[in-house]
Design an enzyme around this catalytic site. Structure first.
Site, PDB file in Angstrom:
ATOM      1  N   HIS A 171     -39.212  30.612  -4.111  1.00 22.11           N
ATOM      2  CA  HIS A 171     -40.253  29.598  -4.241  1.00 22.11           C
ATOM      3  C   HIS A 171     -39.948  28.344  -3.424  1.00 22.11           C
ATOM      4  CE1 HIS A 171     -42.218  31.988  -7.237  1.00 22.11           C
ATOM      5  NE2 HIS A 171     -41.204  31.912  -8.077  1.00 22.11           N
TER       6      HIS A 171
ATOM      7  N   HIS B 192     -42.740  42.418  -5.555  1.00 22.81           N
ATOM      8  CA  HIS B 192     -42.967  41.237  -6.374  1.00 22.81           C
ATOM      9  C   HIS B 192     -42.612  39.966  -5.618  1.00 22.81           C
ATOM     10  CE1 HIS B 192     -43.766  39.052 -10.042  1.00 22.81           C
ATOM     11  NE2 HIS B 192     -42.761  38.265  -9.670  1.00 22.81           N
TER      12      HIS B 192
END
Length: 312
Positions: free
Chosen positions: A266, A239
């Site tokens: 991120h 993931h």
């Protein structure tokens, strides 16, 4: 490497809930002309028509998700799983109409997006695809975490994570990436989190739509509490690879090179991409010029227009 740009053959629609907002949202996927790129259109009442181009220059926040636009104003959050799907399935041009401020989480993976695109079909357009080819290493570090781009003949991801929780530990996913590999090895991997963090996230206004139906959850005893268990033995790092794909899809063009990261996220993904695109000597824009049977397509450097999205 596909020589030509792609889009959808027809329209597709998905409805779900935002993982952070907890609000219902509907997304429509529409075909687009060559060189359109990926464009989000916010269409909720009086705010209809606001566009957000899927570019790293438009990223406004990277806390727990990747957000396009202004966190305190107009924005679209949690774009990473959808962007990873478009990257993984090699979709270059699409208009995404959305009636809320967050892309739906669905089951926490990318499979529903894959199925929607399969339903719509993929169309090849008669315009060459341009790639960002990495020509020298670019690296960024933040404490023990780091991310880098390195020259490579294909598109490759090498993502490593390291968590104190024994349910995760240290995991590595390393693979070249194409649509078949994305479907098989990445698309079903779900977002994950820790039960001990839930109350803190709720108090901060996050994870209001999170549940065992859309998240892989690790309990206080350091065990996965979802009834079905894991979909892959190393689902967590798969993931994280999906997240990296989604964040790097904001380059404005597909890249040729190897992306490597250790304990990334991120914010680090976006910083690494900005670092690459801000160094004009680290990459070149190329397209295929000739393909002979049984041989790899030749790539030729082409000029980038001054308004190109990768010129930041």
């Amino acid at each position: 490497m596909h020589d030509y740009q792609t889009t959808l053959k027809s329209r597709a629609t998905l409805t779900g809930t935002g993982v952070h907002s907890g609000k219902p949202v509907t997304v429509h996927f529409l075909p687009a002309d060559a060189d359109t790129g990926i464009v989000f259109q916010l269409s909720n009442g009086s705010e209809g028509g606001r566009e957000f181009r899927a570019l790293v220059s438009e990223v406004g926040a990277t806390d727990l998700c990747t957000m396009l636009g202004d966190p305190s104003g107009e924005h679209i959050a949690t774009v990473e799983h959808l962007m990873a799907t478009l990257f993984g399935l090699a979709i270059d041009n699409i208009v995404i109409e959305i009636d809320g401020h967050e892309v739906p989480i669905l089951d926490g993976s990318a499979m529903a997006f894959v199925e929607a695109i399969d339903q719509a079909g993929i169309e090849t357009l008669p315009v060459k695809r341009r790639y960002i080819r990495v020509v020298k290493p670019v690296r960024i570090e933040n404490g023990a975490s780091w991310a880098e781009f390195r020259p490579y003949s294909g598109t490759r991801f090498e993502v490593e994570i390291d968590f104190e929780s024994p349910a995760i530990g240290r995991q590595l996913f390393a693979s070249d990436m194409n649509p078949d590999i994305f479907r098989r090895d990445i698309a079903r991997a779900r977002t994950f989190g820790f039960m001990k963090d839930v109350e803190r996230l709720w108090a901060a206004g996050y994870a209001l739509g999170s549940s065992l139906e859309n998240s892989l959850v690790i309990g206080d005893d350091n065990r996965v509490i979802n009834m079905g268990g894991l979909r892959y033995p190393n689902e967590f790092v798969r993931h994280k690879t999906m997240d990296a794909m989604g964040d790097l899809a904001l380059a404005g063009a597909r890249f040729i090179g190897c992306f490597r990261s250790y304990r990334g996220g991120h914010r680090l993904n976006a910083a690494a991409l900005r670092r690459l695109l801000s160094d004009r000597s680290a990459f070149e824009i190329v397209e295929t010029t000739r393909r002979e049977r049984g041989r790899t397509a030749e790539m030729n450097a082409v000029n980038a227009p001054v308004f190109a999205p990768w010129m930041i």
